[in-house]
Motif scaffolding. Sequence first.
Motif, PDB file in Angstrom:
ATOM      1  N   GLY A 233       0.729  -1.280  -0.030  1.00  0.00           N
ATOM      2  CA  GLY A 233      -0.008   0.095  -0.114  1.00  0.00           C
ATOM      3  C   GLY A 233       0.865   1.407  -0.138  1.00  0.00           C
TER       4      GLY A 233
ATOM      5  N   MET B  15       0.636   4.619  -2.449  1.00  0.00           N
ATOM      6  CA  MET B  15       0.649   5.941  -2.026  1.00  0.00           C
ATOM      7  C   MET B  15       1.677   6.911  -2.606  1.00  0.00           C
TER       8      MET B  15
ATOM      9  N   ARG C 227       2.291  10.458   6.740  1.00  0.00           N
ATOM     10  CA  ARG C 227       2.847   9.873   5.507  1.00  0.00           C
ATOM     11  C   ARG C 227       2.649  10.928   4.397  1.00  0.00           C
TER      12      ARG C 227
ATOM     13  N   VAL D  35      -7.072  10.543   4.176  1.00  0.00           N
ATOM     14  CA  VAL D  35      -7.284   9.118   4.566  1.00  0.00           C
ATOM     15  C   VAL D  35      -8.599   8.960   4.917  1.00  0.00           C
TER      16      VAL D  35
ATOM     17  N   ALA E 190     -10.082   5.872   5.817  1.00  0.00           N
ATOM     18  CA  ALA E 190     -10.391   5.245   6.878  1.00  0.00           C
ATOM     19  C   ALA E 190      -9.092   5.141   7.494  1.00  0.00           C
TER      20      ALA E 190
ATOM     21  N   THR F 294      -6.674   3.787   9.853  1.00  0.00           N
ATOM     22  CA  THR F 294      -6.296   2.570  10.319  1.00  0.00           C
ATOM     23  C   THR F 294      -5.842   2.727  12.018  1.00  0.00           C
TER      24      THR F 294
ATOM     25  N   GLN G 233      -3.992  -6.465   1.630  1.00  0.00           N
ATOM     26  CA  GLN G 233      -4.235  -7.124   2.890  1.00  0.00           C
ATOM     27  C   GLN G 233      -4.974  -6.962   3.754  1.00  0.00           C
ATOM     28  N   LYS G 234      -5.894  -5.746   3.496  1.00  0.00           N
ATOM     29  CA  LYS G 234      -6.799  -5.560   4.577  1.00  0.00           C
ATOM     30  C   LYS G 234      -8.242  -5.937   4.390  1.00  0.00           C
TER      31      LYS G 234
HETATM   32  C1  PLP Z   1      -1.771  -0.408   5.988  1.00  0.00           C
HETATM   33  C2  PLP Z   1      -1.943   1.148   5.562  1.00  0.00           C
HETATM   34  C3  PLP Z   1      -1.252   1.676   4.967  1.00  0.00           C
HETATM   35  C4  PLP Z   1       0.065   1.160   4.054  1.00  0.00           C
HETATM   36  O1  PLP Z   1       0.039  -0.131   3.531  1.00  0.00           O
HETATM   37  P1  PLP Z   1       1.190  -1.064   3.437  1.00  0.00           P
HETATM   38  O2  PLP Z   1       0.832  -2.246   2.436  1.00  0.00           O
HETATM   39  O3  PLP Z   1       1.432  -1.533   4.820  1.00  0.00           O
HETATM   40  O4  PLP Z   1       2.253  -0.329   2.739  1.00  0.00           O
HETATM   41  C5  PLP Z   1      -1.396   3.161   4.417  1.00  0.00           C
HETATM   42  N1  PLP Z   1      -2.575   3.543   4.627  1.00  0.00           N
HETATM   43  C6  PLP Z   1      -3.517   3.067   5.570  1.00  0.00           C
HETATM   44  C7  PLP Z   1      -4.595   3.817   6.090  1.00  0.00           C
HETATM   45  C8  PLP Z   1      -3.310   1.880   5.991  1.00  0.00           C
HETATM   46  O5  PLP Z   1      -4.076   1.224   6.748  1.00  0.00           O
END
Ligand code: PLP
Length: 379
Positions: free
Chosen positions: A69, A73, A98, A142, A144, A146, A196-197
């Motif tokens: 992810g 970005m 980030r 963002v 959601a 996390t 993976q989410k």
């Molecule tokens: C997990 C996550 C990321 C980063 O994703 P990775 O696969 O860990 O690089 C970015 N933004 C949000 C909101 C996330 O939950």
Amino acid sequence: MYQSFIPPKRLLMGPGPTMVHPRVLEAASRQTIGHLDPAFTGLMEETKSLLKYAFQTENSMTMPVSAPGSAGMEMCFANLVEPGDTAIVCINGVFGDRMKENVERSGGHAIVVEDSWGKPVSIDKVKQALEQHPETKLVAFVHAETSTGALSDAKALTELAHQHHALVIVDAVTSLAGVPLMVDEWQLDAVYSGSQKCLSGMPGLSPVTFGENALDKIRARGTRVQSWFLDLNLVMGYWSSDGGRSYHHTAPVNAIYSLHEALLMLHEEGIENSWARHRENHLLLVEGLEAMGLEMLVPAASQLPQLNAVKIPDGVDDVAVRNRLLQDFDLEIGAGLGELAGKVWRIGLMGESSRPENVEFCLSALRQVIDGGSITAAA
Ligand SMILES: *Cc1c(COP(=O)(O)O)cnc(C)c1O
């Protein structure tokens, strides 16, 4: 001697990765074929088309970036931010920070709109920032968060940005498939996610989608995208459907098999059903946590169903509880990040992990560990 790695059996109920369905694991174990094989090209096309369904978009520029992810970005920022551009970055948790880094590393000027952790992004503050900075080219937020479990209003933020002639970059890593995310209906310009989410694929791929206005801005760039690997024009040459597919990098062939299977399962379930399932299991979890006397961090109106931040009661030892859950119950829940470290647990109900039996198991394990003593903080 060295031996093959056999992972412990865990139930993953943290901020990702999630449990991966055996069908998705099995897909990844099929024989590797060449990434320019016509059979693989067909799979790439179908994967794009299933991703469009997940994103609810007709954008032809929709594909998985061959990296996690965070790379999706970077692709959005590296392509859309030109040196000297002003971008409003909304920060209400770890991931907004980030985005700011990304704007600055791309040579842009970041105007930060801050909200406290656990709150959604404030529409009023973004409006004020847009009025004070009419030169703004981009608004990034963002959907959601996390790190806190808060959902922001992507539709309203995008409408506002567009009224001020700014494009939006949306982090939908945790929102995709867990809550409604309507890329076309809400006219989101550039969106990135993760495998993976709530998709419950293997970690390591980042679905992205770009609308026409975002592509126009990229085509009109006066400078080259600083990153060769993430330059959208080059990557799209590889993922394009118009016959001219050319070597850019070697796609992670088996990872694409598994993403395709995960997307197929989402399509079979129906995305509306996936949203509803996430919501139902979330309500079940919150009811159980509150019955235990625990309190949620985020007010109900902006709670994410797929990521539940619950306050750690006074006198309870955060690390001891999580260690016991892992050792005695093979259950992983998430720790608090940044300023929420030690203050909350983050219970993920994402994708495959979002099941009523998992909610029951987690509640029961938490009850036993908290009531069982020996987890109160040392005086
Ligand atoms: C997990 C996550 C990321 C980063 O994703 P990775 O696969 O860990 O690089 C970015 N933004 C949000 C909101 C996330 O939950």
